[in-house]
Structure formats: structure tokens, C-alpha cells
Design a protein around this motif. Structure first.
Motif, PDB file in Angstrom:
ATOM      1  N   ALA A 630       0.834  -1.207   0.000  1.00 26.76           N
ATOM      2  CA  ALA A 630       0.000   0.000   0.000  1.00 26.76           C
ATOM      3  C   ALA A 630       0.868   1.256   0.000  1.00 26.76           C
ATOM      4  O   ALA A 630       0.581   2.224  -0.720  1.00 26.76           O
ATOM      5  CB  ALA A 630      -0.927  -0.008   1.209  1.00 26.76           C
ATOM      6  N   ALA A 631       1.944   1.257   0.795  1.00 25.29           N
ATOM      7  CA  ALA A 631       2.838   2.415   0.835  1.00 25.29           C
ATOM      8  C   ALA A 631       3.475   2.647  -0.538  1.00 25.29           C
ATOM      9  O   ALA A 631       3.614   3.795  -0.997  1.00 25.29           O
ATOM     10  CB  ALA A 631       3.914   2.203   1.895  1.00 25.29           C
ATOM     11  N   LEU A 632       3.870   1.566  -1.201  1.00 20.99           N
ATOM     12  CA  LEU A 632       4.440   1.685  -2.541  1.00 20.99           C
ATOM     13  C   LEU A 632       3.414   2.244  -3.518  1.00 20.99           C
ATOM     14  O   LEU A 632       3.720   3.145  -4.323  1.00 20.99           O
ATOM     15  CB  LEU A 632       4.933   0.316  -3.004  1.00 20.99           C
ATOM     16  CG  LEU A 632       5.316   0.173  -4.484  1.00 20.99           C
ATOM     17  CD1 LEU A 632       6.384   1.179  -4.877  1.00 20.99           C
ATOM     18  CD2 LEU A 632       5.789  -1.241  -4.771  1.00 20.99           C
ATOM     19  N   LEU A 633       2.175   1.726  -3.466  1.00 18.82           N
ATOM     20  CA  LEU A 633       1.140   2.207  -4.386  1.00 18.82           C
ATOM     21  C   LEU A 633       0.848   3.691  -4.170  1.00 18.82           C
ATOM     22  O   LEU A 633       0.583   4.432  -5.131  1.00 18.82           O
ATOM     23  CB  LEU A 633      -0.135   1.378  -4.208  1.00 18.82           C
ATOM     24  CG  LEU A 633      -0.055  -0.067  -4.709  1.00 18.82           C
ATOM     25  CD1 LEU A 633      -1.244  -0.883  -4.194  1.00 18.82           C
ATOM     26  CD2 LEU A 633      -0.006  -0.118  -6.236  1.00 18.82           C
ATOM     27  N   LEU A 634       0.901   4.142  -2.924  1.00 16.81           N
ATOM     28  CA  LEU A 634       0.669   5.556  -2.640  1.00 16.81           C
ATOM     29  C   LEU A 634       1.827   6.404  -3.158  1.00 16.81           C
ATOM     30  O   LEU A 634       1.620   7.490  -3.716  1.00 16.81           O
ATOM     31  CB  LEU A 634       0.468   5.771  -1.145  1.00 16.81           C
ATOM     32  CG  LEU A 634      -0.808   5.168  -0.551  1.00 16.81           C
ATOM     33  CD1 LEU A 634      -0.849   5.360   0.960  1.00 16.81           C
ATOM     34  CD2 LEU A 634      -2.044   5.785  -1.177  1.00 16.81           C
ATOM     35  N   ASP A 635       3.061   5.924  -2.989  1.00 16.71           N
ATOM     36  CA  ASP A 635       4.217   6.663  -3.502  1.00 16.71           C
ATOM     37  C   ASP A 635       4.249   6.674  -5.024  1.00 16.71           C
ATOM     38  O   ASP A 635       4.882   7.541  -5.631  1.00 16.71           O
ATOM     39  CB  ASP A 635       5.514   6.057  -2.968  1.00 16.71           C
ATOM     40  CG  ASP A 635       5.803   6.463  -1.526  1.00 16.71           C
ATOM     41  OD1 ASP A 635       5.097   7.363  -1.018  1.00 16.71           O
ATOM     42  OD2 ASP A 635       6.727   5.887  -0.914  1.00 16.71           O
ATOM     43  N   ALA A 636       3.576   5.691  -5.638  1.00 17.46           N
ATOM     44  CA  ALA A 636       3.575   5.587  -7.095  1.00 17.46           C
ATOM     45  C   ALA A 636       2.437   6.373  -7.743  1.00 17.46           C
ATOM     46  O   ALA A 636       2.289   6.326  -8.970  1.00 17.46           O
ATOM     47  CB  ALA A 636       3.491   4.123  -7.510  1.00 17.46           C
TER      48      ALA A 636
END
Length: 746
Positions: A630-636
Motif C-alpha cells: 500500500a505504501a508503494l502504491l501511494l508513492d507511485a
């Protein structure tokens, strides 16, 4: 002769229909002990509906209390109202708060599909309204028996028409939900309804009767004989196998009256005329009066004969039990009563002062000058029975878990894999649901950003800043049957992941826990394990449970439904114009798989559709991996041109939906074991696309967050190609995917 308090005291041995009203012998005896006499007929009616399973949570509250162990802070702010209120309210920044909740209307929807579903929507909308919020969207997680079953053909069209008819008339977009089919829901469909509303922090209202001398005003529709003992009784017992009955118990909705009620109530709030408010849903006036008094200064006096009626022959106990829709009860300071009534008249909403707040500590209700109710309100509303139901892991659970789907025959050739992919894409649980969702208005109000078939629904909250919220509901009954602890966590993880794929930060949870009879120790074990799993997962993910609903006795005869914890996750997005779409949008982009794929096929759609099999262990839960993804998807956000979660049907289904969303094909390579790669349902995975220019940045972000990343291929063309395995023209794929529901339900 009217059964008054005086008569009850003088005639302690009068026969009373407590058993017919659903009370147990010890419960009836406890009521007598509380009152120091037998109850009047009106009091018996109140206790029977308020102590029902649906209203009192008497079998579930010992397990639900662990949700209070979860910190109520979110990454954005605090929870402004939580468990115990009509709905949870959370801060989303910029002075805004949102309130959301999911509830069930299962049994009424089986008995009377259209009205059961319609009034389920109406009831949850009023819960949101009662918090001081404007309702802005709804969702509908649904469960049905097999698609080809005659009773599914009876209930499904009516339920869908009821959800759509009521929501469309209110002008509320339906932004998502689910439609799942399984044998165990035959005779017991699940109709869960969610509503989300928006308010400013200062506009929050609570259900409390405060201020001695303040007036109690009943406003909205008139009270009728429909819904007497409705959801409060229907949802508190097991259906027999003889089919629908009890139609008079199902409430009848009027969405146009509800629309007036919404606008009227919001103007009443804006005018500052409301000191406390409660909607009338399950248990009707019994609930509203007792809960307002119990949560307030402790006393209320009501003149029941002032209640506007559609049927003048109703007895006091029937008026108290009626669950007629589109009604609200407000507490109003005397100085504001005239203005309150004038606003109601402006909206053509009938309003009557029926009582006032007192300091007696009693709920006292009179009928034509005779006292028919005199009770301590907390004993009705909040001090009902608490059952520590026996629960035990069933003996058959070990054998069920040992029967793993990984041992089943599987396709190996490209032709077999192609046929399997098409068969799954056309299966009832994975096929196109447009036959359902096209009956809903998804874009009314002009603020819908994402809706079906996107992974999550999203609405804009502020038109200047583009602040928005996203919502997803998920629940996998097969996984919960195999392991209710892990199954509940997987439902939460999927909804959490779906919100993140759209670019929203997950904040909070509401749940609707649908299970069989609590009198079955195996069912209670499933329930206890699911609650424990949800609590532990919420603690690790850092999302509070702000409210929800429990629906028990979901079984026909001895057949219980699959344990079905439906979990709704709400997230916030600072700028909805930067959301991430679910489908492939352009040719020539790189396709990546995020997360780790394992050989996890038990409980999968492949095992269900191809082999009719349920056994083994569900996919492994890795909440740390979910948080990292989820953190990666938000940063992306702004980098990823699309993101689609992997869940039911695995990578194969994600590719089907991503390619068909906008008609952009793809060519991918999936490794040495294409079957596992395509059909495993391992969790904590997502499919993303980026341009060539941004691919290196995505690789770096994945490494930074510790998320495995696998290059799959590129978008483009008019086919879904799994290199060396299969080549499916999108036209053929779309035909298979979209034909199932229209063919079955035409």
C-alpha cells in the motif's frame, strides 16, 4: 381493557406471549425482576425487540468488545465518533469529516426482495444522516445462491431493483460493492448496504436526549402496520426450509419521502434547532425513545397517542414495535420548536411534539392519559442479556484443511489453460456485473471519480481542493470457512489493498459480520475467530473499527451460510484528479507484478469453478507485506498509469479486467509454471503499468519498500497474450466475460 402499568401491578399472573415475541424464559423473568412486576403489553413489546439478537448483540458483544482495544487515531486525524454511535465519524483533514457504516438487511430481503433491499438502503442512509452528515454515496455487497437456482432468479432481480430504485430516487451514486454466488446462500441471500456521508467537524450530532424540559419531536412519515417486529425479529431467528413467509414483517419504503427527510434534516441542523437526534430503524420507536433517553440525561416522557398513524387501529405495543420507514426523532429546545416545525412544514414533512426530556431516570409513555410504559431506559437499550455462547473448533475442521486443492488435477497445455481462463472469466463470481450495476446511477451528483468496475469507489468531497475518499468492500466466505481467523484478515487486506490501488490512504474500517446460528458452537467458533482476526489485523495495519453490524441466524434449517465477514475500508486522497485507474489505458506501457506469488490454490475460484472443491488452507496472510504494498502504491501515484489488485481468480482475472476496462491488450510472460502464475490467489499483490520513462523509478520504489517486483511485459494490441501459452482476442474474452448474467437473468 388497556394493559396499563397499574393493571400489570395488580394482575401479576396474566398470561403473556413472551415466547412468541422471541424472549427466552430467563429473559422474561429478568424483565419482571427489573420492573418488580410483570411488564405491560407495551413494555413487553419494547423489551422483546430491543433484546432481540439484531438490536442487542447479545450473542456477539462479548467478542466485539475487543475492537475497542484498537487505537482510534488514523494517519490523518482522530476518530470523532466510533462504536456505539449510529455510524463512525473520522477526520479526513481540511476541516472535513466523513461518516460511513455497513449494515445488513438479509432476512427481510429474502422474504420480500424489493422492499427488503430498498429499506436496507434507506435505513443505512438515515444512520449517516443522523450523525449530521449529508449522504453522498452508497455501496451494496450482495451474496446469492447458485446463479441457475430458481430461488436466485426470484430474489436477485428484486434485490437489485430495490437497491437501485431506492438509491436512484434519493440521488445517491452507487459506487461499488460485490455480487457473489455460492450454494450456501440459497434460501439466505445477504444484502449488506453501505452509506458514506460528509460533514464539517462542527456539524457532528449525536443520539442523546439532553436538556431537561427539551421537547421530543417525531417527524417524517406516519407510522403504519408494516414492519411490526420487522428486521429486529426477522434477523434474530433461523428460517425454516419452507420458503418465504412473514411478508407483513417487512418494511415498505418511500424514497421520495426520505429525500424530503434528508433535505429537511440538513436544514434543521444548519438552523441550529437540533440538540439530539436518532433515526427510527430496527425496533422503531422502542429503539429511538430508549436509546435517546439512555444516552442522555436519563429520562423521557412520551404521549404515544400523539404519534401520527396511517392505521388508526394500531395498539400501543404495535406502534412501539412498528419499523415503518422514513422517520426521525429529534430533541429540540423549547425556544427552537416553532422554527423546527416551520422548517418541517416547508419541506412538507409532518412533525409532532410527542414528549419531553425529564430528570426522572425513567422512560414513561402514556396512551390517552394512561401509563403503558414505565421503565429504566438503559435496561431496554443498553443492558440487555449478554450470552457467552459455547464455541468450539469443529471436529471436521482438520479434515477440511487437510483436503488441499493443490492436489487437484490442473491444466497443463496451452489449450487447456486458455479454456480454463475463459471458463473462470465467464463464471458467476468473476464475470461482468454490468447487468446489476447498470441499474444503479453511479454518477449522479457529479462527484463520482471511480465506480464499478474499478477496484474501489471514489467520490470528490471538496470541489475546490479535490479532496476525496475511496471505499472498498470485500469478503471471501470460502477463505473464512477454511480458516475464519485468516479469512477475516484476508477480507480486510483485500479491501485495504483495493483502496490503495486507487491512490487513497486507508484510514478506517466498518464491518458487517454475517454468520449462521449462534446456538451452534461451530458457528460461534467461526465468529469468535473472525473477530479475533479482524482485531489483530486492524492493530497491525493501524486502522480502527469505527462501527458495523452483526447478522446472525443466516441459515436455512441446518444449513448455515459460509462465514462471511464483509469488511469495508475507507481511505482519503488529497487530490482525486491524481487517482490511479484500474485498467490499462494506453499501448506500449510496461506491465509489472508487485508482490510474491506462491502455490496457493485452496479456496480459490479455480478450485470452486472447475472442481466444485472447498478444502485446504487459504492464502497466507502477510500484513507487513500488505502495508508495504500500500505504501508503494501511494508513492507511485502519478507514476503508475494503472494499478489493479490481485484477488479472486489471481493474475489471470486481473489481466482480464485490466485489458477489457478500456480495450487495451497486453503481452506478458509468466514464468515456468504458467498455471500457478495465472491462477494462484496469493495476497499482497497488484498489477501495475508505467511508461518506459518511469520504469526505473518504479523499480527503485519497489526496492525501497521491500516489495518484490516482476516484469511481465507490455500493453498493446487487441489480444491478451501469455507468451508461449495462449492468445485470446479481447473480443472473444469480452463475449465470455459479459454474457453470463444477461443470459441467466434475461
Amino acid at each position: 381493557m388497556l394493559d396499563t402499568v397499574a393493571v400489570a401491578a395488580e394482575d401479576p399472573h396474566a398470561e403473556q406471549p413472551w415466547a412468541e415475541l422471541g424472549l427466552k424464559p430467563d429473559e422474561y423473568q429478568r424483565i419482571r425482576e427489573i420492573l418488580g412486576r410483570r411488564p405491560t403489553s407495551a413494555e413487553l413489546a419494547m423489551y422483546s425487540v430491543m433484546w432481540s439478537e439484531h438490536c442487542s448483540y447479545k450473542s456477539s458483544k462479548v467478542h466485539l468488545k475487543q475492537f475497542s482495544e484498537i487505537p482510534q487515531e488514523t494517519p490523518v486525524g482522530k476518530t470523532l465518533a466510533g462504536i456505539g454511535e449510529n455510524a463512525g465519524v473520522i477526520d479526513i483533514g481540511q476541516g472535513y469529516a466523513v461518516t460511513f457504516k455497513v449494515e445488513s438487511h438479509n432476512h427481510p430481503s429474502y422474504v420480500e426482495p424489493y422492499q427488503g433491499a430498498a429499506t436496507g438502503v434507506g435505513g443505512i442512509v438515515r444512520d449517516i444522516l443522523a450523525m449530521g452528515a449529508r449522504p453522498v454515496a452508497v455501496m451494496d455487497p450482495l451474496r446469492f445462491g447458485p446463479l441457475d437456482a430458481p430461488d436466485t432468479h426470484r430474489v436477485l432481480p428484486g434485490i437489485v431493483a430495490g437497491v437501485g430504485g431506492y438509491g436512484n430516487c434519493l440521488g445517491l451514486p452507487n459506487i461499488g460493492g460485490e455480487a457473489v454466488f455460492d450454494e450456501t446462500y440459497l434460501g439466505n441471500p445477504l444484502v449488506n448496504a453501505l452509506c458514506v456521508g460528509v460533514l464539517r467537524h462542527e456539524d457532528l450530532h449525536l443520539a442523546k436526549a439532553i436538556g431537561v424540559g427539551n421537547k421530543v419531536v417525531l417527524y417524517g412519515a406516519r407510522t403504519g402496520g408494516d414492519g411490526i417486529g420487522g428486521v429486529s425479529v426477522l434477523a434474530s431467528e433461523t428460517f425454516d426450509a419452507d420458503g418465504p413467509a412473514k411478508r407483513p414483517s417487512v418494511q415498505v419504503g418511500d424514497p421520495f419521502m426520505e429525500k424530503l427527510l434528508i433535505e429537511c434534516t440538513l436544514e434543521l441542523f444548519a438552523a441550529g434547532t437540533v440538540a439530539g437526534i436518532q433515526d427510527l430503524g430496527g425496533a422503531g420507536l422502542s429503539c429511538a425513545t430508549s436509546e435517546l433517553a439512555s444516552a442522555g440525561d436519563g429520562g423521557m416522557h412520551v404521549e404515544l397517542d400523539r404519534v401520527p398513524l396511517r392505521d388508526s387501529t394500531l395498539a400501543p405495543e404495535e406502534i412501539l414495535m412498528s419499523e415503518s420507514q422514513e422517520r426521525m426523532m429529534a430533541v429540540v429546545e423549547p425556544a427552537h420548536v416553532e422554527e423546527f416545525l416551520a422548517i418541517c412544514a416547508k419541506w412538507d414533512v409532518e412533525a409532532v411534539v410527542v414528549g419531553e426530556v425529564t430528570d426522572t431516570g425513567r422512560l414513561e409513555i402514556d396512551w390517552h392519559g394512561e401509563r403503558v410504559v414505565d421503565v429504566p431506559p438503559r435496561t431496554v437499550a443498553h443492558e440487555g442479556p449478554t450470552y457467552h455462547r459455547p464455541f468450539a473448533r469443529p471436529d471436521a475442521q482438520d479434515a477440511l484443511q487437510a483436503d488441499a486443492a493443490e492436489a487437484l488435477p490442473r491444466p497443463s497445455s496451452g489449450q487447456e489453460l486458455r479454456a480454463t481462463l475463459l471458463r473462470l472469466a465467464a463464471s458467476p463470481n468473476l464475470c461482468d456485473k454490468s447487468w446489476i450495476t447498470d441499474q444503479y446511477d453511479r454518477y449522479v451528483r457529479g462527484n463520482t471519480v471511480l465506480a464499478q468496475p474499478s477496484d474501489s469507489g471514489m467520490v470528490r468531497i471538496d470541489e475546490e481542493t479535490n479532496l476525496g475518499v475511496a471505499l472498498a468492500t470485500d469478503g471471501n466466505g470460502r477463505f473464512a470457512r477454511l480458516d475464519p481467523y485468516a479469512g477475516a484478515q484476508l477480507s480486510l487486506a483485500e479491501a485495504y489493498r483495493n483502496v490503495a490501488t486507487g491512490g487513497a490512504r486507508p484510514l478506517a474500517v466498518s464491518d458487517c459480520l454475517n454468520f449462521g446460528s449462534p446456538e451452534d458452537p461451530a458457528v460461534m467458533w467461526q465468529f469468535a475467530e473472525a473477530c479475533r482476526g479482524l482485531k489483530d489485523a486492524c492493530l497491525e495495519l493501524g486502522v480502527p473499527v469505527t462501527g458495523g453490524n452483526v447478522s446472525l441466524y443466516n441459515q436455512t434449517g441446518e444449513t448455515a451460510i459460509l462465514p462471511t465477514p464483509v469488511v469495508a475500508v475507507l481511505g482519503v486522497i488529497d487530490d482525486v484528479t491524481r487517482r490511479t485507474p484500474s485498467g490499462f489505458g494506453a499501448a506500449g506501457e510496461r506491465v509489472f507484478l508487485l508482490g510474491e506469488t506462491r502455490e496457493e490454490l485452496s479456496g480459490s475460484e479455480w478450485a470452486h469453478v472447475v472442481h466444485g472443491h472447498l478444502g485446504g488452507l487459504p492464502p497466507r496472510v502477510d500484513l507487513a507485506a500488505e502495508k508495504a504494498l500500500a505504501a508503494l502504491l501511494l508513492d507511485a501515484v502519478g507514476l503508475a498509469t494503472s494499478a489493479h489488485d490481485l484477488a479472486d481468480g489471481g493474475l489471470a482475472q486481473a489481466l482480464v479486467e485490466a485489458t477489457l476496462h478500456r480495450g487495451v491488450g497486453a503481452t506478458v510472460e509468466v514464468g515456468v509454471d504458467p498455471f500457478v502464475a495465472l491462477f494462484s490467489e496469493s495476497a499482497a499483490r497488484a498489477l501495475v503499468t508505467v511508461t518506459d520513462a518511469d520504469a526505473e523509478r518504479l523499480v527503485a520504489l519497489a526496492a525501497e519498500h521491500g516489495v518484490p517486483l516482476t516484469p511481465l511485459g507490455r500493453t498493446g494490441g487487441d489480444s491478451l497474450v501469455v507468451d508461449g501459452v495462449l492468445d485470446l482476442p479481447l473480443a472473444e474474452l469480452r463475449e465470455a466475460w459479459s454474457a453470463t448474467l444477461p443470459a441467466a437473468l434475461a
